[in-house]
Design a protein around this motif. Sequence first.
Motif, mmCIF file in Angstrom:
data_model
loop_
_atom_site.group_PDB
_atom_site.id
_atom_site.type_symbol
_atom_site.label_atom_id
_atom_site.label_comp_id
_atom_site.label_asym_id
_atom_site.label_seq_id
_atom_site.Cartn_x
_atom_site.Cartn_y
_atom_site.Cartn_z
ATOM 1 N N PHE A 245 0.761 -1.243 0.080
ATOM 2 C CA PHE A 245 -0.060 -0.128 0.114
ATOM 3 C C PHE A 245 1.153 1.286 -0.027
ATOM 4 C CE2 PHE A 245 -4.292 -1.226 0.832
ATOM 5 C CZ PHE A 245 -4.146 -2.633 1.150
ATOM 6 N N ARG A 246 0.265 2.253 -0.289
ATOM 7 C CA ARG A 246 1.050 3.440 -0.192
ATOM 8 C C ARG A 246 0.200 4.641 0.315
ATOM 9 N NH1 ARG A 246 1.787 4.721 -6.608
ATOM 10 N NH2 ARG A 246 -0.525 5.535 -7.064
ATOM 11 N N GLN A 247 0.796 5.799 1.024
ATOM 12 C CA GLN A 247 0.068 6.986 1.477
ATOM 13 C C GLN A 247 1.106 8.163 1.370
ATOM 14 O OE1 GLN A 247 -0.901 6.611 5.573
ATOM 15 N NE2 GLN A 247 -2.638 8.131 5.407
ATOM 16 N N ALA A 248 0.253 9.011 0.270
ATOM 17 C CA ALA A 248 0.744 10.328 0.120
ATOM 18 C C ALA A 248 0.471 11.450 1.066
ATOM 19 C CB ALA A 248 0.309 10.765 -1.487
ATOM 20 N N PRO A 249 1.202 12.487 1.070
ATOM 21 C CA PRO A 249 0.807 13.365 2.198
ATOM 22 C C PRO A 249 -0.515 13.965 2.073
ATOM 23 C CG PRO A 249 3.103 14.010 1.369
ATOM 24 C CD PRO A 249 2.370 12.740 0.613
ATOM 25 N N GLY A 250 -1.502 13.919 3.159
ATOM 26 C CA GLY A 250 -2.666 14.387 3.022
ATOM 27 C C GLY A 250 -3.758 13.694 2.110
ATOM 28 N N LYS A 251 -3.445 12.368 2.133
ATOM 29 C CA LYS A 251 -4.310 11.323 1.609
ATOM 30 C C LYS A 251 -4.472 10.211 2.138
ATOM 31 C CE LYS A 251 -3.475 12.945 -3.209
ATOM 32 N NZ LYS A 251 -3.090 12.477 -4.940
ATOM 33 N N GLU A 252 -5.465 9.388 1.912
ATOM 34 C CA GLU A 252 -5.645 8.100 2.499
ATOM 35 C C GLU A 252 -4.750 6.862 1.989
ATOM 36 O OE1 GLU A 252 -10.279 8.474 3.581
ATOM 37 O OE2 GLU A 252 -9.555 7.127 2.130
ATOM 38 N N ARG A 253 -4.566 6.133 2.817
ATOM 39 C CA ARG A 253 -3.723 4.920 2.457
ATOM 40 C C ARG A 253 -4.402 4.236 1.209
ATOM 41 N NH1 ARG A 253 -0.678 1.606 6.967
ATOM 42 N NH2 ARG A 253 0.007 3.754 7.445
ATOM 43 N N GLU A 254 -3.596 3.897 0.238
ATOM 44 C CA GLU A 254 -4.058 3.190 -0.798
ATOM 45 C C GLU A 254 -3.661 2.082 -1.357
ATOM 46 O OE1 GLU A 254 -4.209 5.474 -4.464
ATOM 47 O OE2 GLU A 254 -2.031 5.785 -4.538
ATOM 48 N N PHE A 255 -4.285 1.019 -1.945
ATOM 49 C CA PHE A 255 -3.715 -0.327 -2.462
ATOM 50 C C PHE A 255 -2.868 -0.176 -3.679
ATOM 51 C CE2 PHE A 255 -3.963 -4.534 -3.575
ATOM 52 C CZ PHE A 255 -4.026 -4.630 -5.011
ATOM 53 N N VAL A 256 -1.813 -0.601 -3.519
ATOM 54 C CA VAL A 256 -0.958 -0.751 -4.828
ATOM 55 C C VAL A 256 -0.727 -2.207 -5.382
ATOM 56 C CG1 VAL A 256 1.308 -0.320 -5.500
ATOM 57 C CG2 VAL A 256 0.657 1.034 -3.793
ATOM 58 N N ALA A 257 -0.769 -3.229 -4.571
ATOM 59 C CA ALA A 257 -0.514 -4.469 -5.370
ATOM 60 C C ALA A 257 -0.542 -5.603 -4.238
ATOM 61 C CB ALA A 257 0.896 -4.796 -6.018
ATOM 62 N N THR A 258 -1.037 -6.715 -4.845
ATOM 63 C CA THR A 258 -1.152 -7.892 -3.770
ATOM 64 C C THR A 258 -0.711 -9.167 -4.625
ATOM 65 O OG1 THR A 258 -2.746 -9.085 -2.440
ATOM 66 C CG2 THR A 258 -3.522 -8.491 -4.318
ATOM 67 N N ILE A 259 -0.361 -10.050 -3.805
ATOM 68 C CA ILE A 259 0.375 -11.583 -4.412
ATOM 69 C C ILE A 259 -0.336 -12.422 -3.520
ATOM 70 C CG2 ILE A 259 2.503 -11.327 -3.102
ATOM 71 C CD1 ILE A 259 3.716 -12.450 -5.757
ATOM 72 N N SER A 260 -0.791 -13.607 -4.063
ATOM 73 C CA SER A 260 -1.267 -14.755 -3.492
ATOM 74 C C SER A 260 -0.208 -15.421 -2.661
ATOM 75 C CB SER A 260 -1.990 -15.648 -4.256
ATOM 76 O OG SER A 260 -1.226 -15.967 -5.401
ATOM 77 N N ARG A 261 -0.532 -16.488 -1.824
ATOM 78 C CA ARG A 261 0.226 -17.188 -0.820
ATOM 79 C C ARG A 261 1.671 -17.675 -1.640
ATOM 80 N NH1 ARG A 261 -1.397 -21.216 2.290
ATOM 81 N NH2 ARG A 261 -3.066 -21.625 0.626
ATOM 82 N N PHE A 262 1.420 -18.157 -2.743
ATOM 83 C CA PHE A 262 2.344 -18.860 -3.463
ATOM 84 C C PHE A 262 2.761 -18.119 -4.776
ATOM 85 C CE2 PHE A 262 3.163 -22.294 -0.581
ATOM 86 C CZ PHE A 262 1.747 -22.699 0.055
ATOM 87 N N GLY A 263 2.403 -17.129 -5.071
ATOM 88 C CA GLY A 263 2.469 -15.903 -6.187
ATOM 89 C C GLY A 263 1.879 -16.621 -7.431
ATOM 90 N N GLY A 264 0.910 -17.204 -7.481
ATOM 91 C CA GLY A 264 0.373 -17.602 -8.471
ATOM 92 C C GLY A 264 -0.750 -16.465 -8.949
ATOM 93 N N THR A 265 -1.271 -15.636 -8.218
ATOM 94 C CA THR A 265 -2.237 -14.548 -8.688
ATOM 95 C C THR A 265 -1.742 -13.208 -7.972
ATOM 96 O OG1 THR A 265 -3.945 -15.980 -8.201
ATOM 97 C CG2 THR A 265 -4.581 -13.710 -8.272
ATOM 98 N N LYS A 266 -1.755 -12.178 -9.124
ATOM 99 C CA LYS A 266 -1.292 -10.816 -8.767
ATOM 100 C C LYS A 266 -2.277 -9.737 -8.991
ATOM 101 C CE LYS A 266 3.639 -12.462 -9.527
ATOM 102 N NZ LYS A 266 4.939 -12.170 -10.265
ATOM 103 N N ASN A 267 -2.463 -8.870 -8.167
ATOM 104 C CA ASN A 267 -3.537 -7.786 -8.650
ATOM 105 C C ASN A 267 -2.796 -6.378 -8.407
ATOM 106 O OD1 ASN A 267 -6.034 -9.065 -9.453
ATOM 107 N ND2 ASN A 267 -5.726 -10.298 -7.533
ATOM 108 N N TYR A 268 -3.041 -5.512 -9.134
ATOM 109 C CA TYR A 268 -2.641 -4.239 -9.284
ATOM 110 C C TYR A 268 -3.728 -3.131 -9.244
ATOM 111 C CZ TYR A 268 1.639 -6.695 -10.431
ATOM 112 O OH TYR A 268 2.722 -7.570 -10.525
#
Length: 122
Positions: free
Chosen positions: A37-60
């Motif tokens: 996740f990332r958070q810029a000044p003055g903004k809410e924390r936002e999702f960037v990327a996720t990866i499943s437990r063994f790396g088979g699925t990635k979302n951005y």
Amino acid sequence: QVQLVESGGGKVQDGGSLRLSCAASGLTLSSYRMAWFRQAPGKEREFVATISRFGGTKNYADSVKGRFTISRDNAKNTVDLQMNSLKPEDTAIYYCTASQSSSRDPNEYDYWGQGTQVTVSS
């Protein structure tokens, strides 16, 4: 005690690249979906990327799709985020996090690192 420690942040010019790394301890990494996740000044924390437990699925997030790549090495207990074609709007503190949920809601994540600053100048 679970610890997630990010590294690799820094300052880069528009169009540059950085590789963030997250070192995990105190947990069995393969039991968790990992995310950035990332958070810029003055903004809410936002999702960037996720990866499943063994790396088979990635979302951005749409804003980083095609530019960022998430990866993991369960044997080394690490999760990386390769960031290419960086833009000034990517400037933020980047956080590594672990969850047993597939949600993009930060409230669903159990463990967080302290964050690493990424600054992209134009």
